[in-house]
Structure formats: structure tokens, C-alpha cells
Design a protein around this motif. Structure first.
Motif, PDB file in Angstrom:
ATOM      1  N   ASP A 193      20.061 -15.369 -29.407  1.00  0.00           N
ATOM      2  CA  ASP A 193      20.382 -15.176 -27.992  1.00  0.00           C
ATOM      3  C   ASP A 193      21.549 -14.213 -27.803  1.00  0.00           C
ATOM      4  OD1 ASP A 193      20.054 -16.138 -25.101  1.00  0.00           O
ATOM      5  OD2 ASP A 193      22.170 -16.582 -25.470  1.00  0.00           O
ATOM      6  N   VAL A 194      22.622 -14.408 -28.549  1.00  0.00           N
ATOM      7  CA  VAL A 194      23.815 -13.581 -28.333  1.00  0.00           C
ATOM      8  C   VAL A 194      23.544 -12.129 -28.693  1.00  0.00           C
ATOM      9  CG1 VAL A 194      26.211 -13.211 -29.008  1.00  0.00           C
ATOM     10  CG2 VAL A 194      25.382 -15.522 -28.628  1.00  0.00           C
TER      11      VAL A 194
ATOM     12  N   ALA B 184      13.063  -4.957 -36.429  1.00  0.00           N
ATOM     13  CA  ALA B 184      11.726  -5.445 -36.788  1.00  0.00           C
ATOM     14  C   ALA B 184      11.815  -6.636 -37.726  1.00  0.00           C
ATOM     15  CB  ALA B 184      10.918  -4.320 -37.433  1.00  0.00           C
ATOM     16  N   SER B 185      12.775  -6.617 -38.652  1.00  0.00           N
ATOM     17  CA  SER B 185      12.952  -7.738 -39.568  1.00  0.00           C
ATOM     18  C   SER B 185      13.389  -8.991 -38.813  1.00  0.00           C
ATOM     19  CB  SER B 185      13.980  -7.381 -40.640  1.00  0.00           C
ATOM     20  OG  SER B 185      14.160  -8.453 -41.538  1.00  0.00           O
ATOM     21  N   VAL B 186      14.321  -8.835 -37.871  1.00  0.00           N
ATOM     22  CA  VAL B 186      14.750  -9.977 -37.056  1.00  0.00           C
ATOM     23  C   VAL B 186      13.565 -10.544 -36.272  1.00  0.00           C
ATOM     24  CG1 VAL B 186      16.166 -10.657 -35.074  1.00  0.00           C
ATOM     25  CG2 VAL B 186      17.159  -9.246 -36.894  1.00  0.00           C
ATOM     26  N   ALA B 187      12.732  -9.651 -35.730  1.00  0.00           N
ATOM     27  CA  ALA B 187      11.552 -10.101 -34.987  1.00  0.00           C
ATOM     28  C   ALA B 187      10.594 -10.867 -35.895  1.00  0.00           C
ATOM     29  CB  ALA B 187      10.843  -8.903 -34.364  1.00  0.00           C
ATOM     30  N   SER B 188      10.394 -10.380 -37.107  1.00  0.00           N
ATOM     31  CA  SER B 188       9.500 -11.058 -38.047  1.00  0.00           C
ATOM     32  C   SER B 188      10.034 -12.431 -38.431  1.00  0.00           C
ATOM     33  CB  SER B 188       9.305 -10.200 -39.303  1.00  0.00           C
ATOM     34  OG  SER B 188       8.649  -8.985 -38.983  1.00  0.00           O
ATOM     35  N   THR B 189      11.349 -12.530 -38.636  1.00  0.00           N
ATOM     36  CA  THR B 189      11.952 -13.834 -38.909  1.00  0.00           C
ATOM     37  C   THR B 189      11.768 -14.760 -37.720  1.00  0.00           C
ATOM     38  OG1 THR B 189      13.599 -12.799 -40.349  1.00  0.00           O
ATOM     39  CG2 THR B 189      14.088 -15.017 -39.562  1.00  0.00           C
ATOM     40  N   GLY B 190      11.875 -14.194 -36.510  1.00  0.00           N
ATOM     41  CA  GLY B 190      11.651 -14.990 -35.303  1.00  0.00           C
ATOM     42  C   GLY B 190      10.250 -15.572 -35.253  1.00  0.00           C
ATOM     43  N   ILE B 191       9.274 -14.778 -35.639  1.00  0.00           N
ATOM     44  CA  ILE B 191       7.886 -15.271 -35.675  1.00  0.00           C
ATOM     45  C   ILE B 191       7.768 -16.429 -36.652  1.00  0.00           C
ATOM     46  CG2 ILE B 191       5.506 -14.693 -36.290  1.00  0.00           C
ATOM     47  CD1 ILE B 191       6.200 -11.773 -35.467  1.00  0.00           C
ATOM     48  N   TRP B 192       8.333 -16.259 -37.839  1.00  0.00           N
ATOM     49  CA  TRP B 192       8.283 -17.301 -38.874  1.00  0.00           C
ATOM     50  C   TRP B 192       8.876 -18.602 -38.346  1.00  0.00           C
ATOM     51  CZ3 TRP B 192      12.971 -18.457 -42.024  1.00  0.00           C
ATOM     52  CH2 TRP B 192      12.742 -19.440 -42.998  1.00  0.00           C
ATOM     53  N   PHE B 193      10.046 -18.535 -37.735  1.00  0.00           N
ATOM     54  CA  PHE B 193      10.649 -19.782 -37.276  1.00  0.00           C
ATOM     55  C   PHE B 193       9.962 -20.334 -36.031  1.00  0.00           C
ATOM     56  CE2 PHE B 193      13.719 -22.723 -35.510  1.00  0.00           C
ATOM     57  CZ  PHE B 193      13.998 -23.470 -36.643  1.00  0.00           C
ATOM     58  N   GLU B 194       9.443 -19.475 -35.164  1.00  0.00           N
ATOM     59  CA  GLU B 194       8.725 -19.983 -33.990  1.00  0.00           C
ATOM     60  C   GLU B 194       7.468 -20.739 -34.403  1.00  0.00           C
ATOM     61  OE1 GLU B 194       8.314 -16.558 -31.503  1.00  0.00           O
ATOM     62  OE2 GLU B 194      10.231 -16.926 -30.484  1.00  0.00           O
ATOM     63  N   MET B 195       6.833 -20.339 -35.480  1.00  0.00           N
ATOM     64  CA  MET B 195       5.679 -21.084 -35.985  1.00  0.00           C
ATOM     65  C   MET B 195       6.099 -22.467 -36.476  1.00  0.00           C
ATOM     66  SD  MET B 195       3.624 -18.031 -37.953  1.00  0.00           S
ATOM     67  CE  MET B 195       2.286 -19.091 -38.495  1.00  0.00           C
TER      68      MET B 195
ATOM     69  N   ALA C 115      19.210 -25.637 -43.028  1.00  0.00           N
ATOM     70  CA  ALA C 115      18.214 -24.882 -42.262  1.00  0.00           C
ATOM     71  C   ALA C 115      18.852 -23.657 -41.614  1.00  0.00           C
ATOM     72  CB  ALA C 115      17.587 -25.781 -41.191  1.00  0.00           C
ATOM     73  N   ALA C 116      20.053 -23.822 -41.062  1.00  0.00           N
ATOM     74  CA  ALA C 116      20.759 -22.699 -40.438  1.00  0.00           C
ATOM     75  C   ALA C 116      21.038 -21.605 -41.460  1.00  0.00           C
ATOM     76  CB  ALA C 116      22.063 -23.183 -39.813  1.00  0.00           C
ATOM     77  N   TYR C 117      21.478 -22.001 -42.646  1.00  0.00           N
ATOM     78  CA  TYR C 117      21.776 -21.037 -43.705  1.00  0.00           C
ATOM     79  C   TYR C 117      20.523 -20.239 -44.084  1.00  0.00           C
ATOM     80  CZ  TYR C 117      22.858 -19.164 -48.307  1.00  0.00           C
ATOM     81  OH  TYR C 117      23.012 -18.320 -49.378  1.00  0.00           O
ATOM     82  N   VAL C 118      19.410 -20.946 -44.257  1.00  0.00           N
ATOM     83  CA  VAL C 118      18.168 -20.276 -44.649  1.00  0.00           C
ATOM     84  C   VAL C 118      17.692 -19.321 -43.550  1.00  0.00           C
ATOM     85  CG1 VAL C 118      15.732 -20.638 -45.229  1.00  0.00           C
ATOM     86  CG2 VAL C 118      17.476 -22.138 -46.197  1.00  0.00           C
ATOM     87  N   ILE C 119      17.777 -19.768 -42.300  1.00  0.00           N
ATOM     88  CA  ILE C 119      17.332 -18.924 -41.186  1.00  0.00           C
ATOM     89  C   ILE C 119      18.170 -17.655 -41.095  1.00  0.00           C
ATOM     90  CG2 ILE C 119      17.173 -18.772 -38.664  1.00  0.00           C
ATOM     91  CD1 ILE C 119      16.698 -21.892 -38.770  1.00  0.00           C
TER      92      ILE C 119
ATOM     93  N   LEU D 196      17.724 -25.203 -32.097  1.00  0.00           N
ATOM     94  CA  LEU D 196      18.844 -24.676 -31.313  1.00  0.00           C
ATOM     95  C   LEU D 196      19.612 -23.619 -32.087  1.00  0.00           C
ATOM     96  CD1 LEU D 196      20.487 -24.908 -28.685  1.00  0.00           C
ATOM     97  CD2 LEU D 196      21.867 -26.656 -29.820  1.00  0.00           C
ATOM     98  N   VAL D 197      19.852 -23.861 -33.374  1.00  0.00           N
ATOM     99  CA  VAL D 197      20.585 -22.900 -34.197  1.00  0.00           C
ATOM    100  C   VAL D 197      19.878 -21.545 -34.185  1.00  0.00           C
ATOM    101  CG1 VAL D 197      21.215 -22.297 -36.563  1.00  0.00           C
ATOM    102  CG2 VAL D 197      21.693 -24.588 -35.705  1.00  0.00           C
ATOM    103  N   ALA D 198      18.592 -21.538 -34.455  1.00  0.00           N
ATOM    104  CA  ALA D 198      17.839 -20.284 -34.505  1.00  0.00           C
ATOM    105  C   ALA D 198      17.880 -19.569 -33.160  1.00  0.00           C
ATOM    106  CB  ALA D 198      16.399 -20.564 -34.911  1.00  0.00           C
TER     107      ALA D 198
END
Length: 318
Positions: free
Chosen positions: A189-190, A95-106, A249-253, A182-184
Motif C-alpha cells: 500500500d505505501v 513487474a516482480s512486485v506484481a508477480s509476488t502480489g499474484i502469488w500471495f493473492e492466490m 510469513a512477513a519475512y518470506v513475502i 495485512l502484512v502483505a
């Protein structure tokens, strides 16, 4: 001007075979890529509202993610947990990974919209960008519903990361924007390819991961092409500056993917869990292996400078 055959030719216009200008050729290639992506989206797209089983109650006999991807897997603390605690932890982490995904997709959606703001709306490239944004909107809704069904609160990145994201979405442009996208996407993806195949993972999460993997493959193709294209005109200084911006940006994500509150919400000792997660060599190795292809791409693009490597190493991506 008349030729010996009597045909009149306009003065100054070449009479031999026409040579296509490099810029015209590149533009045609860009449109071809966009058309192929649009065709792919037309053939293979999902509506999570109907594809995902939202109605069946959560079955707590399943994990939320492959256990091997848990931040505590391989630690002494993991060995002490009951199977029920391990399953709850992976559900909270997913759920946390999904929430981070929402943040970066925005963030992603705003950067892409800003990039195409003044472009030709009749072009395939413009229309593909809007298609990608539409898919990201559906993904964000899907992740939000998935996190809620997993019984998790709305995890958010810490305030510093949140404000950095606000600045990044406003200021980032060109290769910095697309390489960060791409990084996010590559990191997610993997791990999601593992989760979607793992029968220990709750079925609706496997469906979510499958949808995301299929559709994000198009987004990664676009991000790679855009990164290469923008770098073609970048000077040495700009390349070095953007290499560092992308790495930060990669580090923060990556460091925002699993919120420390997941441990308390899974019924664990938060301080101990955070301490053991930070030194978990197994999880660090999983992250490095997931990013090998990404690092190869960044190296080929000249974006793995020494300052950038500092942040990738701190994020355990290399």
C-alpha cells in the motif's frame, strides 16, 4: 403469572429492560463492518479490463516505479547506470512486485474461502468475504497483464518460499491468516501510493496502483478487524506461536518481492546488483518507514514478541 395490572407474563421471563449479551453485540458489530465494506465496494469498485489503458504501447521514457523505491537507488551501482538502464530496472522491479502480489493473492483467496466454508451464506460477513475474493481475482489478472505489458517474464518466488506458501495457505487459520494478509497488503500500500502519484511512472502502472490502493483499503480494514476478533479468544501460547508464524510469513513475502533475475533482465551484472541491493541502507529505510503503521498495529495486538522481532528486523521492517 398475573401482575397487579391483570397482564399475564410468561413464567421465568424477565420483565425489566433486556441486556444485550456481549457475544450478540460483537456479532452485530461484525455484520455492521461487513455491510459498510459491501456498501463501499458497491459505490467504489473498478473493472481493470476497461479502466486500464492496455492498448497504448509501452512508453519506455517512463519508469515502472518511483526510482526512490528501486532496490539499487542510493548505491554506487545506481550512480553508474544510464537513465535508460534505471528506467528498465524499475520496470522489471515493478513487474516482480506484481508477480509476488499474484502469488500471495492466490494464497489469500484460499485462506478466506476456507475460513468462510461453513458460515452462513446469507450473512453480510460471508458476502463481503466473497466480494473481497472477487476483487483479488481482478487484481491478479490486472497485475499479470501489467507485468506482461512492462516486458517482463513471469517472475516466481524461489522454490523454498513457494513451498512455504503452499503449507501456509493450507494450515494457517485465525489471526495468523488475517495478520499475514495485512502484512502483505500494508507493505504494498505505501509504495503504491507513491507510485500512483509519481508522474515519472508510466501512466498505465499509475492506474493499476490507484485501483489497488482504493480497493485494498477495504481489505486492510477487514484484515485488521478479523485479527483483533480472533485474538480476543487467544491464549498466551497461541498468541506467541502465531506471532512467530506471522513474522516468518512477513519475512518470506518481503524478501520475495524483487526477484534477483530482474537485474540480469535489465541488462545489469546480477551478482553485483544483488550484493549492493542487500546492503542498500536507503532501501532498508524506505521499507521501515512504509511499515511503521503496521508495526504499531502488531504491537498493540501483542504480536511483536522477541522471536517475531528477529524476522521483522531481518526483513528490514522494523
Amino acid at each position: 403469572m398475573a401482575s397487579s395490572t391483570g397482564i399475564v407474563r410468561p413464567a421465568g421471563r424477565p420483565t425489566g429492560p433486556q441486556v444485550e449479551q456481549p457475544a450478540e453485540h460483537d456479532r452485530r458489530d461484525e455484520q455492521d463492518v461487513a455491510r459498510r465494506l459491501l456498501d463501499s465496494a458497491a459505490r467504489l469498485a473498478y473493472d481493470p479490463a476497461v479502466e486500464v489503458d492496455w492498448e497504448t504501447p509501452l512508453d519506455k521514457d517512463f519508469h515502472g516505479a518511483s526510482p526512490e523505491w528501486s532496490t539499487l537507488y542510493g548505491t554506487p551501482y545506481w550512480d553508474e547506470l544510464t537513465e535508460e538502464q534505471r528506467k528498465e530496472l524499475t520496470r522489471q522491479e515493478a513487474a516482480s512486485v506484481a508477480s509476488t502480489g499474484i502469488w500471495f493473492e492466490m494464497i489469500l483467496q484460499q485462506m478466506v474461502l476456507r475460513d468462510i466454508y461453513s458460515k452462513d451464506p446469507t450473512s453480510a460477513e460471508f458476502q463481503w468475504a466473497l466480494t473481497e475474493i472477487a476483487e483479488e481475482c481482478r487484481h491478479s489478472i490486472m497485475f499479470a497483464r501489467g507485468a506482461r505489458k512492462l516486458g517482463a517474464p513471469p517472475y516466481r518466488p524461489h522454490r523454498f518460499a513457494f513451498e512455504l506458501g503452499r503449507a501456509f495457505k493450507t494450515l494457517a487459520f485465525g489471526e495468523a491468516a488475517y495478520a499475514a494478509i495485512l502484512v502483505a497488503e500494508e507493505v504494498l500500500d505505501v509504495m503504491q501510493r507513491d507510485w500512483m502519484r509519481d508522474e515519472r511512472v508510466v501512466p498505465f502502472v499509475r492506474t493499476i496502483n490507484n485501483i489497488h490502493v482504493v480497493e485494498e483499503s477495504r481489505h486492510m480494514k477487514f484484515a485488521r478487524d478479523e485479527t483483533r476478533k480472533r485474538l480476543a479468544g487467544a491464549g498466551r501460547l497461541r498468541r506467541r506461536i502465531h506471532a512467530l508464524v506471522i513474522a516468518i510469513a512477513a519475512y518470506v513475502i518481503v524478501t520475495s518481492m524483487v526477484n534477483r533475475e530482474v537485474y540480469a533482465n535489465a541488462g545489469l551484472d546480477e551478482k553485483r546488483a544483488v550484493r549492493e541491493a542487500r546492503t542498500n541502507e536507503h532501501h532498508k529505510a524506505m521499507m521501515r518507514s512504509s511499515c511503521s503503521g503496521l508495526m504499531d498495529f502488531l504491537a498493540s495486538a501483542g504480536l511483536l514478541t522477541k522471536p517475531a522481532l528477529v524476522f521483522y528486523k531481518r526483513a528490514n521492517l522494523i
